[in-house]
Scaffold this motif. Structure first.
Motif, PDB file in Angstrom:
ATOM      1  N   LYS A   3      -2.205  12.377   5.182  1.00 55.53           N
ATOM      2  CA  LYS A   3      -3.476  11.904   4.638  1.00 55.53           C
ATOM      3  C   LYS A   3      -4.427  13.070   4.427  1.00 55.53           C
ATOM      4  N   ASN A  36      -0.556   3.547   1.520  1.00 53.86           N
ATOM      5  CA  ASN A  36      -1.865   3.949   2.035  1.00 53.86           C
ATOM      6  C   ASN A  36      -2.341   3.033   3.161  1.00 53.86           C
ATOM      7  N   GLN A  37      -1.958   1.761   3.095  1.00 54.37           N
ATOM      8  CA  GLN A  37      -2.448   0.832   4.112  1.00 54.37           C
ATOM      9  C   GLN A  37      -1.557   0.757   5.338  1.00 54.37           C
ATOM     10  N   ASN A  38      -0.236   0.858   5.131  1.00 54.53           N
ATOM     11  CA  ASN A  38       0.664   0.527   6.236  1.00 54.53           C
ATOM     12  C   ASN A  38       1.346   1.723   6.907  1.00 54.53           C
ATOM     13  N   THR A  39       1.175   2.920   6.377  1.00 55.87           N
ATOM     14  CA  THR A  39       1.883   4.046   6.992  1.00 55.87           C
ATOM     15  C   THR A  39       0.900   5.151   7.339  1.00 55.87           C
ATOM     16  N   SER A  40       1.401   6.175   8.004  1.00 45.87           N
ATOM     17  CA  SER A  40       0.547   7.324   8.334  1.00 45.87           C
ATOM     18  C   SER A  40       0.443   8.276   7.143  1.00 45.87           C
ATOM     19  N   GLN A  56      -0.156   9.228   2.873  1.00 45.71           N
ATOM     20  CA  GLN A  56      -0.934   8.785   1.718  1.00 45.71           C
ATOM     21  C   GLN A  56      -0.073   8.951   0.475  1.00 45.71           C
ATOM     22  N   ARG A  89      -0.425   1.318  -2.763  1.00 47.15           N
ATOM     23  CA  ARG A  89      -1.333   0.632  -1.848  1.00 47.15           C
ATOM     24  C   ARG A  89      -0.633   0.346  -0.518  1.00 47.15           C
ATOM     25  N   GLN A  90       0.631  -0.096  -0.598  1.00 48.23           N
ATOM     26  CA  GLN A  90       1.384  -0.348   0.634  1.00 48.23           C
ATOM     27  C   GLN A  90       1.418   0.880   1.519  1.00 48.23           C
ATOM     28  N   THR A 141       2.244  -1.601  -6.781  1.00 48.52           N
ATOM     29  CA  THR A 141       2.258  -2.081  -5.394  1.00 48.52           C
ATOM     30  C   THR A 141       2.485  -0.972  -4.371  1.00 48.52           C
TER      31      THR A 141
END
Lengths: 208, 412
Positions: free
Chosen positions: B60, B256-260, B262, B253-254, B250
């Motif tokens: 990130k 960025n939201q669900n993993t460490s 980016q 976004r997945q 999809t």
């Protein structure tokens, strides 16, 4: 040959000129004398087709000049007239040689370098052909403008005060060259001046 | 004797005026032309390298930084990510290809990138000599690297830590050159490629003195990761290709939201970068236009002044048989000659500028921008310069049609 009849011209209703009739045959010379303000330059510009007369006729060589358009008059002037002004003026960016050739270029005739060199030799400025005109003395400049006037073998040479800016020595030289060169090519020479030194040089005289 | 010769003589007669007009035009045209060249070539360079890469995943941070470091190799990486998370993406049906990248070392300023042969395949790099890296510690050199560092096949070298050439050397482990790529025109030219294991191996065994620990050093973080969880392998980032464009909607976004990690989209980031640069480019372009307009005014003023001085000459030429149109053309020609001179030297100037810029860029980023051919836009520029020259000359020269020959000749 150049003749004029009943020429009149006015800049304004108050200032009106009536000019005497003149006639000058090939190889002849005519002096038009007059004081300042008598319309000498106006008369010369009429003869040179630079101005349109209010009335009267001009004939140059075989051309009758009444009723010609500006472009036709320009063509006739370029081919048939050589004009020498009071102060020699040139295109200052060009050399002496190019200034002489310019008159042939603008008249649409052959740009004869040999003839230009020959005239320069005759008129005594052969050493200055590659100089700028501003580097020459007034007497030399006037001789260059004579050469320029002769390049197209004109039928008539008109000179407006050709000597008034020159000293006696140069005056004599220039007027002799003018007479000699114009008779050589068989042209009429018309000199307009107030210069009294020229009185004795010309048998034919007209007073304004 | 002809019109052209008279025009040239007139321009030479007013050397300084002509010089000033041509100089201003040169500067204006040169600036616009250089901007066009840079814009086009930077654009090409940038687009060429993102072709076929739909998404980049990394630690990130700034998405632009991630793109710059992973695709163009010109910025520092954002950090490291676990290889397992990257591999997990393979299960997504939209994902076609994953190319992991691992970096952190360099040799003489050229980055050493650990990756898989897929990376080579993606840029269609062909081997010129030797073979592609296969074992750990084998490397294949990009064409520009090979040219600059004078390494041959079979030579060994020690890499330096970090991305600048002055980092500490990893002297205990040496790389061995097994092959050299042909020039590709892409980022591969300026890289030293090896496999992922080499990068892990180097940093597993390197003992780092405490004083050398730098903040945000990806190579260092990687090492920290190694020491704390021996089992977890890490990479710097991964280039991802999708099977179809639906993935774009999809997957980012997945991630960025669900993993460490980016996810960054190259096309969006590059457009963002160009719109940032665009402000500067637009300002420069406006400045260049102002200079060109001043050049036009300068041509106008110098012709206007010289015409006042040359009024008698004009009357004289008219009395000797020149038509007014001929003299008008002669004056137009003066404006045109200035315009063409300014244009040619401006285009030349822009090429010199590009050469200088290219040298600087090559030194700093190893990118070269050397396309000197005439752009189609520059033909419009020529047309513009000619129109400017014509207009600037025509306005003052119209006076020639009003000139009274007799009065002008009588006045002096």
């Amino acid at each position: 040959m150049i003749t004029s009849k009943n020429l009149t011209f006015s800049y304004s209703p108050q200032k009106r000129f009536n000019f005497p009739d003149i006639a000058c045959n090939d190889k002849e010379a005519l002096l038009i004398l007059g004081q300042s303000g008598r319309g000498k330059t106006t008369f010369l510009h009429l003869l040179a087709l630079l101005l349109q007369p209010d009335a009267g006729e001009i004939q140059i060589s075989v051309h009758n000049l009444s009723g010609l358009s500006a472009i036709e008059r320009t063509k006739i002037r370029a081919k048939n007239l050589g004009i020498i002004y009071q102060r020699a003026h040139f295109v200052s960016a060009l050399s002496v040689m190019d200034n002489i050739l310019l008159s042939t270029y603008l008249a649409g005739s052959k740009q004869d370098k040999e003839k230009a060199s020959y005239l320069a030799d005759e008129l005594g400025f052969a050493d200055h052909l590659n100089k700028k005109t501003t580097q020459l003395s007034q007497g030399e400049q006037q001789r260059v403008s004579i050469a320029r006037a002769l390049m197209n073998n004109p039928n008539v040479i008109l000179a407006d005060e050709p000597t008034s800016n020159l000293d006696d020595n140069n005056c004599q030289k220039v007027i002799e060259l003018l007479k000699k060169q114009s008779s050589l090519i068989g042209a009429s020479l018309v000199v307009v001046t107030h210069d009294q030194r020229l009185k004795d040089e010309f048998p034919n005289q007209v007073f304004l | 004797m002809n019109l052209f010769k008279i025009s040239i003589a007139n321009l030479k007669e007013k050397k300084l005026n002509s010089f000033l007009s041509a100089l201003l035009l040169t500067l204006g045209i040169g600036m616009i032309s250089l901007l066009l060249l840079l814009n086009k070539q930077l654009d090409e360079q940038f687009r060429r390298n993102i072709r076929g890469i739909d998404m980049v995943v990394g630690a990130k941070g700034s998405p632009l930084q991630l793109i710059l470091s992973s695709i163009y190799q010109i910025d520092s990486p954002t950090g490291n990510i676990p290889l397992s998370e990257v591999n997990a993406l393979k299960r997504n049906p939209f994902v076609k290809n994953i190319i992991p990248l691992s970096m952190g070392d360099n040799y003489h300023g050229f980055r050493i990138v650990g990756t898989t042969p897929k990376y080579v395949g993606h840029f269609q790099a062909k081997i010129k000599e030797g073979t592609l890296f296969s074992k750990p510690m084998d490397v294949t050199l990009g064409s520009k690297v090979a040219k600059n560092v004078e390494l041959k096949i079979g030579d060994t070298f020690a890499s330096s830590h970090g991305l600048d050439s002055d980092g500490d050397a990893h002297n205990d482990k040496k790389y061995k050159v097994t092959g050299i790529f042909e020039p590709t025109g892409s980022v591969v030219d300026q890289l030293v490629l090896t496999n992922l294991e080499s990068v892990w191996e180097i940093h597993e065994h390197a003992e780092m003195p405490a004083s050398d620990i730098k903040e945000n050093d990806p190579a260092h973080e990687e090492e920290m990761g190694e020491t704390h969880h021996e089992a977890e392998k890490q990479v710097t980032s991964a280039l991802i290709q999708f099977r179809n464009p639906m993935g774009l909607l999809t997957i980012p976004r997945q991630i960025n939201q669900n993993t460490s990690m980016q996810a960054a989209l190259p096309s969006i980031e590059i457009n963002r970068l160009f719109s940032l640069l665009g402000v500067g480019i637009d300002t420069l372009r406006a400045l260049a236009l102002v200079i060109i307009i001043i050049a036009g005014v300068s041509v106008f003023i110098s012709l206007y002044n010289s015409l006042k001085e040359r009024k008698y000459e004009m009357a004289l030429m008219l009395s000797m048989g020149a038509t007014r149109t001929k003299l008008f053309l002669m004056l137009l020609l003066e404006g045109l000659i200035l315009a063409v001179t300014g244009y040619l030297s401006g285009v030349l100037l822009s090429r010199v500028g590009l050469l200088l810029f290219s040298r600087a860029a090559e030194q700093d980023f190893h990118y070269s921008i050397r396309e000197f051919s005439l752009l189609p836009e520059e033909l419009y520029l020529l047309a513009g310069a000619l129109v400017l020259g014509l207009l600037a000359a025509a306005l003052p020269s119209l006076g020639i049609y009003r000139l009274n020959i007799s009065r002008t000749l009588a006045e002096e």
